[in-house]
Scaffold this active site. Structure first.
Site, PDB file in Angstrom:
ATOM      1  N   ASP A 148     -62.939  38.663  51.188  1.00 35.41           N
ATOM      2  CA  ASP A 148     -62.350  39.988  51.014  1.00 35.41           C
ATOM      3  C   ASP A 148     -61.009  39.802  50.322  1.00 35.41           C
ATOM      4  O   ASP A 148     -60.267  38.869  50.630  1.00 35.41           O
ATOM      5  CB  ASP A 148     -62.123  40.673  52.366  1.00 35.41           C
ATOM      6  CG  ASP A 148     -63.414  41.119  53.023  1.00 35.41           C
ATOM      7  OD1 ASP A 148     -64.318  41.586  52.300  1.00 35.41           O
ATOM      8  OD2 ASP A 148     -63.514  41.016  54.259  1.00 35.41           O
ATOM      9  N   CYS A 168     -65.121  38.303  55.329  1.00 36.68           N
ATOM     10  CA  CYS A 168     -65.869  39.303  56.091  1.00 36.68           C
ATOM     11  C   CYS A 168     -66.622  38.587  57.218  1.00 36.68           C
ATOM     12  O   CYS A 168     -67.397  37.667  56.952  1.00 36.68           O
ATOM     13  CB  CYS A 168     -66.845  40.038  55.185  1.00 36.68           C
ATOM     14  SG  CYS A 168     -67.921  41.187  56.085  1.00 36.68           S
TER      15      CYS A 168
END
Length: 116
Positions: free
Chosen positions: A38, A31
């Site tokens: 992520d 992210c």
């Protein structure tokens, strides 16, 4: 994300429409806001034209995202752009399904159609 990592091979059946579906259930990126990892599933479905995507090179291409700070939407569109650029398929759809972050999941789908 180095597009030049991607390799293709000749499609033995270029006169036939058939769908290839590739699923990577262990995709990771970072992210760009929080720096946290992520996790998602990437599904690539395409009808090849003259070439097909070589899977080992695709695996290494996906690994390029592991430490990249990039939003979900940008991951999805970048993958489509790079795969279309190297393989020139008749059509291709990339779908990314992201694990929950703060109780919210996201799915992004983008498509390319050569005849459009």
């Amino acid at each position: 994300m180095k597009q030049e990592i991607l390799e293709v091979f000749d499609n033995t059946y270029p006169d036939r429409d058939y769908t290839i579906e590739i699923v990577n259930p262990e995709f990771t990126s970072v992210c760009p806001k929080t720096g946290l990892p992520d996790f998602g599933t990437i599904t690539v479905s395409y009808i090849p034209d003259k070439t097909c995507i070589e899977l080992k090179s695709l695996k290494y291409y996906f690994l390029e995202f592991r430490n990249a700070g990039i939003f979900y939407e940008n991951v999805t569109n970048r993958i489509l752009d790079d795969l279309v650029a190297v393989s020139s398929p008749r059509s291709m759809t990339v779908r990314t399904e992201w694990k929950a972050r703060g109780g919210i999941t996201e799915t992004v789908t983008v498509s390319h159609n050569a005849s459009a």
